[in-house]
Structure formats: C-alpha cells, structure tokens
Design an enzyme around this catalytic site. Structure first.
Site, mmCIF file in Angstrom:
data_model
loop_
_atom_site.group_PDB
_atom_site.id
_atom_site.type_symbol
_atom_site.label_atom_id
_atom_site.label_comp_id
_atom_site.label_asym_id
_atom_site.label_seq_id
_atom_site.Cartn_x
_atom_site.Cartn_y
_atom_site.Cartn_z
ATOM 1 N NE ARG A 1 -23.133 6.828 -27.084
ATOM 2 C CZ ARG A 1 -22.888 7.218 -28.336
ATOM 3 N NH1 ARG A 1 -21.832 7.949 -28.626
ATOM 4 N NH2 ARG A 1 -23.715 6.861 -29.309
ATOM 5 C CE1 TYR B 1 -7.557 3.509 -6.419
ATOM 6 C CE2 TYR B 1 -8.087 4.159 -8.669
ATOM 7 C CZ TYR B 1 -8.307 3.354 -7.563
ATOM 8 O OH TYR B 1 -9.275 2.401 -7.613
ATOM 9 C CE LYS C 1 -12.894 7.285 -4.123
ATOM 10 N NZ LYS C 1 -12.252 7.283 -5.373
#
Ligand code: LCS
Length: 400
Positions: A58, A111, A208
């Site tokens: 983690r 966004y 993206k």
C-alpha cells in the site's frame, strides 16, 4: 541517464534498465505485497524512511516506483506518486494542502468528478471553494481570501478547451503564498510542463493519454519530494489508493509511444477542428489550434501542440446533438478520452451531468455542446464519419 536526451528518448529510457539477472528489457512486474528484511534493524530503518526500500504494497511497489521516476522526469518534478485513478490524484493533491477551515479557488470549468469532490465531499470536512474565471487574473486576485490555501486549474479545460496562462497564474499564486495545482491530463508532459511554467503540483488522469490504450484507470501527482512523501504516507497510504504493479507495467508500456501517439492525436484533431469550423450545421468549434479560439495566441506560446480534444456546438441544440451522435458509425459514444479510438460524448448528459444546469451554463456547457476525443484512425475516415452523421442529423432536424 544523459541529461541532453529529448522527450521521446526520455519516454523510452528514463528510469528503466535491463534486469540485472535476466537482461530483460521490458520492466519486470513485481506483484509482491510484502518484502523480506535481512534483520530487524533494516526493517525498522525502512519503515522509518532512513533506508530506501519497499515494505508493504500500500505504501509503494518496485514496478510502480520505476514508473513514478519516469513520470517525475517527464514532468520535470522532484518526485511523483502513482495512484489508483485521476480522481485519487486530484483529491490527494488537494488534501495535501487543505484542511478544515481552508478555502480553495478553482477555475470555472473542470472535469465533473473534480467538481463533485470539491463541492460535495470536501465541504463535509470543512473545506470550502469558489469557482472563478481564471482567464481573468483580476477575478482570481479578488477571489483569494486570507484562508485560501490552493489555486486549482485545468488547462485546456474539460470540455470547453479554455486555455489558462500558467506563468501568470503561478506568479499570482506565489505573490499570495499559495500553491498552484494543475491538471495536465489533456496535454501530457509532451505538450506542456506546468512545473517549468512555475506551478507547484501537477496531477494527471493517466487513464487517458499517458497510458493511451483505454485499459487502465490510474493517476499521478508530481511535485516536491516533501509533498509526495506526505501524500504517500498520510493520504494515499492511509486511504489505500495505491497503483498496482500490473497497471504500472501497462502504463510504462504505453508511455514509450506517448510522443508518437500525441503527435498523431494533435494532427488528426487539427484536421477535424478545421473541417468542423467550415460546416454549416456547426455553430462554434472550440479547439486551441484554431486562429479564432479566444486564447489561440497564448496556446501557441504555452503549449507545444494543441492536443487531441475538440468540442463544438451543433445548430439545433440537444435534439440535433443526440441525432448526430446516434448517426456516427466509426466514433463511439463513450466516456474517457485519449484512446486510439475516436470517442464522442455529450457533456451536459454525460461527463458533466452532475453539475446543476444553471452552473453548467456558466461554465459554457450548453445542451448542444459535443466533445470529441480524436483518435488515431486515419483522419480522412474520422472526417468522413462526421460528414455522414452531420448530414443525417441535418436532414432529421431540418437544420442546415
Ligand atoms: N482530470 C480530467 C481532465 C479528466 O478528464 C478526468 C476524467 C479526470 C481528471 C479523472 O480521472 P479518472 O479518475 O477517471 O482517471 N475524465 C473523464 C471524461 O472526460 N470522461 O470520462 C472520464
């Protein structure tokens, strides 16, 4: 690494070396969660940060670490952390600077997910915000309050492709002693390096263009070593937003062709934007590469290319927009962007649906606005598809 290497060379080689044991050139995937220590003292020193090394999945992973070094090098930052999504990167970057009672100034069109985090979740923890038109520096200056602790922008913005002057915004932020955080998703470091222009932190949705193949959800924060260490330990580590080795491997693979891909996205988008600008059914085209874009001059100075995103208004509003989208045969109706496939979406009912209608209009997101993520297909095929769909929509709605 040679300090004179140019972007495409850095994208292929930075931070990567053949594996010492096998000579393997592509990055080995290390899925291990736990790492064995030679003795108790080295375990203690690693956890305390006095010794380099990985101790628990983690808080870091060797494959992901290679990718983080590469992204830091591409963005020109001191360090970088890879996270499980672009939203994990955005929320972590904001939480690194904001706490209860603080205020963040945000550019008007961002966004939809960023808008949701800032307006719905952050206020539950006593963090408040204002949205201002960051093309107007006086509005930004006037919006800064004594408790403003960050300025957050996206340029070019999603979905209106508004371009903001990063150098002047960073000077303004510095005058007020606050960090400038920039979402560089639409540009990638190939086209724009905000840190070079004075920004303090860069965030990315690597979902993206950085990965570029539509098969990974991921994000990055790039900034000073101390900011990244705080995010790694106190935010991403404790909230559990780590990026896993498999996905880091895919992004390392995608990054090697980023320059090639982004050049082709830019070339295709420029052709699509010019085509749309000349079409009688099209009311307006928003693409920084068109001479009549309001910030065209700034875009030409600030960006090394105009990007692969094109938005436009179709005459006839929502009805014509939906008729047009439904007639497309090559472009796919879809969320996301930056993939090899041309993707089309309707911001008012898809990516920016959660923003109340009157707020959406203030951000320039009308019902007739359509956003294209121009893909890597042959541009003549993309334009032929748009042509037939515009023609069909025009005859259906009686426009044009
Ligand atoms: N920043 C920008 C500029 C984005 O466009 C997105 C997602 C994000 C951050 C969030 O990244 P994620 O957590 O999804 O990796 N944009 C999307 C879009 O325009 N359509 O679908 C997702």
């Amino acid at each position: 690494m040679n300090p004179n290497w140019r972007f495409d060379t850095i994208a292929v080689h930075a931070a990567q070396h053949p594996d010492e044991k096998t000579g393997a050139i592509s990055q080995p995937i290390v899925p291990a969660v736990a790492y064995a220590f030679a003795d108790a003292e080295s375990a203690a020193a690693t956890v305390a940060g006095e010794r380099a090394g990985t101790y628990y999945g983690r808080y870091g992973n060797p494959t992901t670490r290679t990718l983080e070094h590469k992204v830091a090098r591409l963005e020109g930052g001191e360090d970088c952390i890879g996270l499980s999504s672009g939203m994990a990167a955005i929320s972590s970057a904001l939480l690194a600077f904001l706490q209860q009672g603080d205020h963040v100034l945000v550019t008007r069109d961002v966004y939809g997910g960023t808008y949701n985090f800032i307006t719905l979740l952050a206020p539950r923890f006593g963090i408040h915000s204002d949205f201002v038109d960051c093309t107007d520096l006086e509005q930004v200056r006037a919006g800064i309050r004594p408790n403003t602790k960050a300025l957050y922008v996206e340029t070019p913005s999603n979905p209106r492709l508004t371009v903001l002057d990063l150098r002047r915004l960073s000077e303004l932020a510095k005058d007020h002693g606050i960090p400038l955080i920039v979402d560089n998703t639409f540009m990638t470091p190939y086209l724009q390096c905000p840190l070079e222009l004075g920004a303090d932190v860069v965030v990315h949705s690597a979902t993206k263009y950085l990965n570029g193949h539509g098969d990974v959800v991921a994000g990055f924060v790039v900034g000073s070593a101390s900011t990244i260490e705080f995010i790694r330990k106190r935010i991403a580590g404790d909230l559990g937003q780590n990026l896993n080795a498999w996905e880091a491997f895919l992004i390392l693979r995608g990054l090697k062709t980023m320059g090639l891909r982004v050049r082709a996205h830019c070339d295709n988008a420029q052709q699509v934007a010019s085509y749309l600008a000349g079409h009688p059914l099209v009311e307006a085209v928003y693409y920084p590469g068109l001479p009549d874009h309001p910030q065209h001059g700034l875009a030409m100075r600030q960006m090394r290319g105009m990007g692969g995103m094109v938005s436009f208004e179709i005459k006839g509003g929502l009805k014509a927009g939906q008729a047009f989208i439904n007639k497309l045969q090559l472009a796919m109706i879809s969320f996301s962007l930056g993939d090899p496939e041309t993707l089309v979406q309707h911001p008012a009912t898809m990516t920016h649906f959660s923003i109340p209608a009157e707020e959406r209009l203030k951000f320039g997101i009308t019902d007739g606005l359509i956003r294209l993520s121009v893909g890597l297909e042959d541009p003549a095929d993309i334009i032929a598809d748009l042509e037939q769909a515009l023609c069909a929509a025009g005859s259906l709605t009686g426009e044009g």
